[in-house]
Design an enzyme around this catalytic site. Structure first.
Site, PDB file in Angstrom:
ATOM      1  N   HIS A  15     -33.559  62.962  33.892  1.00 59.91           N
ATOM      2  CA  HIS A  15     -33.157  64.193  33.306  1.00 59.91           C
ATOM      3  C   HIS A  15     -31.825  64.214  34.094  1.00 59.91           C
ATOM      4  CE1 HIS A  15     -32.550  68.401  32.233  1.00 59.91           C
ATOM      5  NE2 HIS A  15     -32.142  68.567  33.397  1.00 59.91           N
ATOM      6  N   GLU A  16     -31.730  64.168  35.287  1.00 59.28           N
ATOM      7  CA  GLU A  16     -30.611  64.331  36.347  1.00 59.28           C
ATOM      8  C   GLU A  16     -29.411  63.244  35.712  1.00 59.28           C
ATOM      9  OE1 GLU A  16     -30.128  67.069  37.637  1.00 59.28           O
ATOM     10  OE2 GLU A  16     -32.131  67.735  37.457  1.00 59.28           O
ATOM     11  N   HIS A  38     -27.720  64.168  32.738  1.00 57.62           N
ATOM     12  CA  HIS A  38     -26.457  64.841  32.843  1.00 57.62           C
ATOM     13  C   HIS A  38     -25.376  63.982  33.298  1.00 57.62           C
ATOM     14  CE1 HIS A  38     -28.277  68.863  32.457  1.00 57.62           C
ATOM     15  NE2 HIS A  38     -29.184  68.636  33.434  1.00 57.62           N
ATOM     16  N   GLU A  53     -29.062  71.387  28.865  1.00 51.58           N
ATOM     17  CA  GLU A  53     -30.394  71.399  29.454  1.00 51.58           C
ATOM     18  C   GLU A  53     -31.173  70.274  28.312  1.00 51.58           C
ATOM     19  OE1 GLU A  53     -31.275  71.295  32.441  1.00 51.58           O
ATOM     20  OE2 GLU A  53     -29.300  72.004  33.166  1.00 51.58           O
TER      21      GLU A  53
END
Length: 290
Positions: free
Chosen positions: A136-137, A140, A208
Protein backbone atom coordinates in the site's frame (compact mmCIF):
# COMPACT_ATOMS: atom_id res chain seq x y z
CA UNK A 1 1.87 -7.23 -11.66
CA UNK A 2 -0.87 -5.65 -13.74
CA UNK A 3 -0.63 -1.95 -12.88
CA UNK A 4 -3.33 0.41 -14.10
CA UNK A 5 -2.88 4.17 -14.00
CA UNK A 6 -5.52 5.77 -11.81
CA UNK A 7 -6.55 8.74 -13.92
CA UNK A 8 -9.08 9.75 -11.29
CA UNK A 9 -6.26 10.21 -8.79
CA UNK A 10 -4.06 12.04 -11.29
CA UNK A 11 -6.86 14.38 -12.21
CA UNK A 12 -7.62 15.13 -8.58
CA UNK A 13 -3.92 15.74 -7.80
CA UNK A 14 -3.59 18.10 -10.77
CA UNK A 15 -6.75 19.99 -9.82
CA UNK A 16 -5.74 20.24 -6.15
CA UNK A 17 -2.26 21.55 -6.98
CA UNK A 18 -3.66 24.03 -9.53
CA UNK A 19 -6.18 25.38 -7.04
CA UNK A 20 -3.62 25.53 -4.23
CA UNK A 21 -1.03 27.35 -6.31
CA UNK A 22 -3.65 29.76 -7.64
CA UNK A 23 -4.76 30.36 -4.07
CA UNK A 24 -1.21 31.00 -2.92
CA UNK A 25 -0.37 33.31 -5.82
CA UNK A 26 -3.27 35.48 -4.65
CA UNK A 27 -2.10 35.01 -1.05
CA UNK A 28 1.44 36.18 -1.86
CA UNK A 29 0.08 39.07 -3.93
CA UNK A 30 -1.92 40.30 -0.94
CA UNK A 31 1.10 39.94 1.36
CA UNK A 32 3.17 42.01 -1.07
CA UNK A 33 0.40 44.60 -1.27
CA UNK A 34 0.35 45.05 2.51
CA UNK A 35 4.16 44.99 2.62
CA UNK A 36 4.39 41.72 4.60
CA UNK A 37 7.64 40.69 2.89
CA UNK A 38 8.84 38.91 6.02
CA UNK A 39 6.06 36.32 5.64
CA UNK A 40 7.06 35.63 2.03
CA UNK A 41 10.71 35.12 3.01
CA UNK A 42 9.70 32.64 5.70
CA UNK A 43 7.45 30.80 3.22
CA UNK A 44 10.26 30.51 0.66
CA UNK A 45 12.67 29.21 3.29
CA UNK A 46 10.26 26.59 4.57
CA UNK A 47 9.27 25.52 1.05
CA UNK A 48 12.89 24.82 0.13
CA UNK A 49 13.51 22.86 3.32
CA UNK A 50 10.26 20.91 2.97
CA UNK A 51 10.93 19.99 -0.66
CA UNK A 52 14.54 18.85 -0.28
CA UNK A 53 14.35 17.33 3.21
CA UNK A 54 10.75 16.09 3.37
CA UNK A 55 11.74 12.44 3.87
CA UNK A 56 14.16 13.25 6.71
CA UNK A 57 11.72 15.65 8.37
CA UNK A 58 8.88 13.12 8.28
CA UNK A 59 11.04 10.38 9.78
CA UNK A 60 12.39 12.74 12.43
CA UNK A 61 8.89 13.87 13.43
CA UNK A 62 7.97 10.22 14.02
CA UNK A 63 11.15 9.41 15.93
CA UNK A 64 11.99 6.90 13.19
CA UNK A 65 15.40 5.87 11.90
CA UNK A 66 16.58 4.15 8.76
CA UNK A 67 17.66 0.59 9.43
CA UNK A 68 20.16 -1.67 7.70
CA UNK A 69 19.44 -5.19 6.35
CA UNK A 70 21.49 -6.67 9.20
CA UNK A 71 19.09 -5.21 11.77
CA UNK A 72 15.78 -6.16 10.09
CA UNK A 73 16.62 -8.74 7.41
CA UNK A 74 13.04 -9.98 6.87
CA UNK A 75 11.66 -6.46 6.61
CA UNK A 76 14.32 -5.54 4.06
CA UNK A 77 13.68 -8.67 2.02
CA UNK A 78 9.97 -7.89 1.99
CA UNK A 79 10.45 -4.28 0.86
CA UNK A 80 13.03 -5.33 -1.74
CA UNK A 81 10.77 -7.99 -3.27
CA UNK A 82 7.65 -5.83 -3.30
CA UNK A 83 9.55 -2.87 -4.79
CA UNK A 84 10.71 -5.14 -7.61
CA UNK A 85 7.13 -6.32 -8.18
CA UNK A 86 5.99 -2.69 -8.30
CA UNK A 87 8.85 -1.76 -10.68
CA UNK A 88 10.21 0.79 -8.21
CA UNK A 89 13.69 1.55 -6.89
CA UNK A 90 14.00 0.13 -3.41
CA UNK A 91 13.13 2.91 -0.94
CA UNK A 92 14.94 3.50 2.31
CA UNK A 93 13.57 1.31 5.09
CA UNK A 94 12.83 2.93 8.44
CA UNK A 95 11.42 1.76 11.75
CA UNK A 96 9.74 3.86 14.45
CA UNK A 97 9.73 2.54 18.00
CA UNK A 98 6.05 3.12 18.72
CA UNK A 99 3.15 1.10 20.07
CA UNK A 100 0.85 2.71 17.49
CA UNK A 101 0.42 0.11 14.70
CA UNK A 102 0.97 2.19 11.58
CA UNK A 103 3.07 2.80 8.48
CA UNK A 104 3.71 5.59 6.00
CA UNK A 105 5.71 6.50 2.91
CA UNK A 106 7.56 9.77 2.39
CA UNK A 107 9.89 11.45 -0.07
CA UNK A 108 9.72 13.92 -2.94
CA UNK A 109 10.43 11.35 -5.67
CA UNK A 110 10.73 7.62 -6.31
CA UNK A 111 14.51 7.84 -5.87
CA UNK A 112 14.37 9.69 -2.54
CA UNK A 113 11.48 7.81 -0.97
CA UNK A 114 11.32 5.95 2.32
CA UNK A 115 8.89 3.46 3.81
CA UNK A 116 8.49 3.47 7.56
CA UNK A 117 6.75 0.93 9.78
CA UNK A 118 6.29 1.02 13.53
CA UNK A 119 7.32 -1.74 15.89
CA UNK A 120 3.66 -1.87 16.88
CA UNK A 121 2.52 -2.85 13.39
CA UNK A 122 5.22 -5.51 13.06
CA UNK A 123 4.06 -7.03 16.35
CA UNK A 124 0.39 -6.91 15.29
CA UNK A 125 0.32 -8.29 11.74
CA UNK A 126 1.05 -11.61 10.10
CA UNK A 127 3.63 -11.61 7.31
CA UNK A 128 1.15 -11.51 4.41
CA UNK A 129 -0.77 -8.70 6.13
CA UNK A 130 2.41 -6.69 6.66
CA UNK A 131 3.24 -7.22 2.99
CA UNK A 132 -0.17 -5.79 2.10
CA UNK A 133 0.53 -2.68 4.18
CA UNK A 134 4.01 -2.19 2.71
CA UNK A 135 2.62 -2.67 -0.80
CA UNK A 136 0.00 0.00 0.00
CA UNK A 137 2.80 2.43 0.90
CA UNK A 138 4.72 1.53 -2.25
CA UNK A 139 1.56 2.26 -4.25
CA UNK A 140 1.60 5.79 -2.81
CA UNK A 141 5.14 6.18 -4.15
CA UNK A 142 4.18 4.64 -7.50
CA UNK A 143 1.23 7.05 -7.78
CA UNK A 144 3.50 10.02 -6.90
CA UNK A 145 0.90 11.26 -4.45
CA UNK A 146 3.44 11.44 -1.60
CA UNK A 147 5.15 14.40 -3.28
CA UNK A 148 1.83 16.12 -3.97
CA UNK A 149 0.65 15.64 -0.39
CA UNK A 150 4.01 16.86 0.95
CA UNK A 151 3.81 20.11 -1.01
CA UNK A 152 0.10 20.59 -0.35
CA UNK A 153 0.49 19.94 3.38
CA UNK A 154 3.39 22.39 3.52
CA UNK A 155 1.36 25.18 1.94
CA UNK A 156 -1.46 24.57 4.40
CA UNK A 157 0.98 24.51 7.32
CA UNK A 158 2.51 27.87 6.37
CA UNK A 159 -0.92 29.53 6.38
CA UNK A 160 -1.68 27.93 9.75
CA UNK A 161 1.63 29.15 11.22
CA UNK A 162 0.86 32.71 10.13
CA UNK A 163 -2.58 32.45 11.75
CA UNK A 164 -1.04 31.17 14.96
CA UNK A 165 2.14 33.25 15.21
CA UNK A 166 1.53 36.24 12.92
CA UNK A 167 1.12 38.58 15.86
CA UNK A 168 4.87 38.25 16.51
CA UNK A 169 5.45 40.37 13.38
CA UNK A 170 3.31 43.20 14.73
CA UNK A 171 6.28 45.07 16.12
CA UNK A 172 4.68 45.71 19.50
CA UNK A 173 2.42 48.45 20.78
CA UNK A 174 4.84 51.29 19.99
CA UNK A 175 4.41 50.64 16.26
CA UNK A 176 0.66 50.53 16.18
CA UNK A 177 0.60 51.53 12.52
CA UNK A 178 1.72 48.03 11.59
CA UNK A 179 -1.12 46.35 13.39
CA UNK A 180 -3.63 46.63 10.54
CA UNK A 181 -1.45 44.89 7.86
CA UNK A 182 -0.64 42.12 10.32
CA UNK A 183 -4.31 41.58 11.19
CA UNK A 184 -5.18 41.50 7.48
CA UNK A 185 -2.42 38.96 6.85
CA UNK A 186 -3.68 36.76 9.67
CA UNK A 187 -7.30 36.91 8.48
CA UNK A 188 -6.32 36.10 4.88
CA UNK A 189 -4.10 33.27 6.14
CA UNK A 190 -7.07 31.86 8.02
CA UNK A 191 -9.18 31.78 4.85
CA UNK A 192 -6.29 30.23 2.88
CA UNK A 193 -5.75 27.59 5.56
CA UNK A 194 -9.43 26.58 5.64
CA UNK A 195 -9.59 26.21 1.84
CA UNK A 196 -6.29 24.30 1.79
CA UNK A 197 -7.50 22.07 4.60
CA UNK A 198 -10.63 21.08 2.70
CA UNK A 199 -8.77 20.48 -0.59
CA UNK A 200 -6.15 18.30 1.09
CA UNK A 201 -8.72 16.22 2.99
CA UNK A 202 -10.67 15.57 -0.20
CA UNK A 203 -7.56 14.46 -2.11
CA UNK A 204 -6.22 12.45 0.82
CA UNK A 205 -9.35 10.33 1.16
CA UNK A 206 -9.36 9.43 -2.54
CA UNK A 207 -5.65 8.61 -2.66
CA UNK A 208 -6.13 6.01 0.07
CA UNK A 209 -8.58 4.11 -2.12
CA UNK A 210 -6.08 4.30 -4.99
CA UNK A 211 -3.23 3.02 -2.80
CA UNK A 212 -5.40 0.19 -1.43
CA UNK A 213 -6.12 -0.98 -4.95
CA UNK A 214 -2.52 -0.50 -6.06
CA UNK A 215 -1.15 -2.35 -3.03
CA UNK A 216 -3.57 -5.23 -3.60
CA UNK A 217 -2.48 -5.45 -7.24
CA UNK A 218 1.19 -5.56 -6.21
CA UNK A 219 0.70 -8.50 -3.86
CA UNK A 220 -2.31 -10.06 -5.59
CA UNK A 221 -3.89 -10.46 -2.14
CA UNK A 222 -6.60 -7.88 -1.42
CA UNK A 223 -7.86 -9.98 1.50
CA UNK A 224 -4.50 -9.72 3.29
CA UNK A 225 -4.63 -5.91 3.21
CA UNK A 226 -8.28 -5.96 4.31
CA UNK A 227 -7.35 -8.16 7.29
CA UNK A 228 -4.48 -5.80 8.14
CA UNK A 229 -6.80 -2.79 8.12
CA UNK A 230 -9.24 -4.54 10.46
CA UNK A 231 -6.46 -5.50 12.88
CA UNK A 232 -4.87 -2.04 12.88
CA UNK A 233 -8.19 -0.28 13.32
CA UNK A 234 -9.07 -2.60 16.19
CA UNK A 235 -5.77 -1.96 17.93
CA UNK A 236 -6.09 1.84 17.80
CA UNK A 237 -8.56 1.84 20.70
CA UNK A 238 -5.98 0.11 22.90
CA UNK A 239 -3.12 2.57 22.27
CA UNK A 240 -2.47 5.07 25.11
CA UNK A 241 -3.83 8.55 24.40
CA UNK A 242 -0.44 10.24 24.79
CA UNK A 243 0.98 8.07 22.01
CA UNK A 244 -1.98 8.96 19.78
CA UNK A 245 -1.60 12.71 20.33
CA UNK A 246 2.15 12.64 19.68
CA UNK A 247 1.67 11.25 16.17
CA UNK A 248 -1.69 12.73 15.11
CA UNK A 249 -0.06 15.44 12.97
CA UNK A 250 1.16 12.76 10.53
CA UNK A 251 -2.40 11.57 9.85
CA UNK A 252 -2.41 12.31 6.13
CA UNK A 253 0.53 9.96 5.58
CA UNK A 254 -0.52 7.02 7.78
CA UNK A 255 -2.25 3.88 6.49
CA UNK A 256 -4.84 4.30 9.27
CA UNK A 257 -5.48 7.80 10.66
CA UNK A 258 -5.35 8.67 14.34
CA UNK A 259 -8.70 10.31 15.08
CA UNK A 260 -8.96 11.98 18.46
CA UNK A 261 -12.58 12.82 19.32
CA UNK A 262 -15.42 13.78 17.01
CA UNK A 263 -13.49 16.71 15.48
CA UNK A 264 -10.73 14.31 14.47
CA UNK A 265 -13.25 12.03 12.79
CA UNK A 266 -14.92 14.96 11.02
CA UNK A 267 -11.60 16.17 9.58
CA UNK A 268 -10.32 12.68 8.79
CA UNK A 269 -7.71 12.35 6.06
CA UNK A 270 -8.89 8.78 5.34
CA UNK A 271 -12.16 7.15 4.32
CA UNK A 272 -13.67 4.81 6.88
CA UNK A 273 -12.03 1.43 7.31
CA UNK A 274 -15.36 -0.26 6.54
CA UNK A 275 -15.57 1.40 3.12
CA UNK A 276 -11.97 0.53 2.33
CA UNK A 277 -12.54 -3.10 3.25
CA UNK A 278 -15.70 -3.23 1.13
CA UNK A 279 -13.72 -2.07 -1.91
CA UNK A 280 -10.95 -4.56 -1.25
CA UNK A 281 -13.50 -7.35 -1.00
CA UNK A 282 -14.98 -6.25 -4.34
CA UNK A 283 -11.48 -6.37 -5.82
CA UNK A 284 -10.94 -9.84 -4.36
CA UNK A 285 -14.07 -11.06 -6.11
CA UNK A 286 -12.99 -9.34 -9.32
CA UNK A 287 -9.62 -11.10 -9.27
CA UNK A 288 -11.20 -14.47 -8.46
CA UNK A 289 -13.60 -14.06 -11.39
CA UNK A 290 -10.83 -13.75 -13.97
Amino acid sequence: MEWQTDWGLRGRMALTMFLLFALYIVFIGVLVEINAVGYIAVMALFLGAQFFFSDKLALYSMGARTVEPEEYPELHRTVDRLAQQADLPKPKVAVADSRVPNAFATGRSKDSSAVCVTTGIMDTLEQDELEGVIAHELAHIKNRDVMVMTIASFLSTIAFLIVRWGWLFSGGRERGGQQVPVIVAILISLVVWVISFLLIRTLSRYREYAADRGGAMITGKPAALANALMKIDGRMDKVPREDMRDQAEMNAFFIIPINVGWIGRLASTHPSTEKRIDRLQDLERELEGR
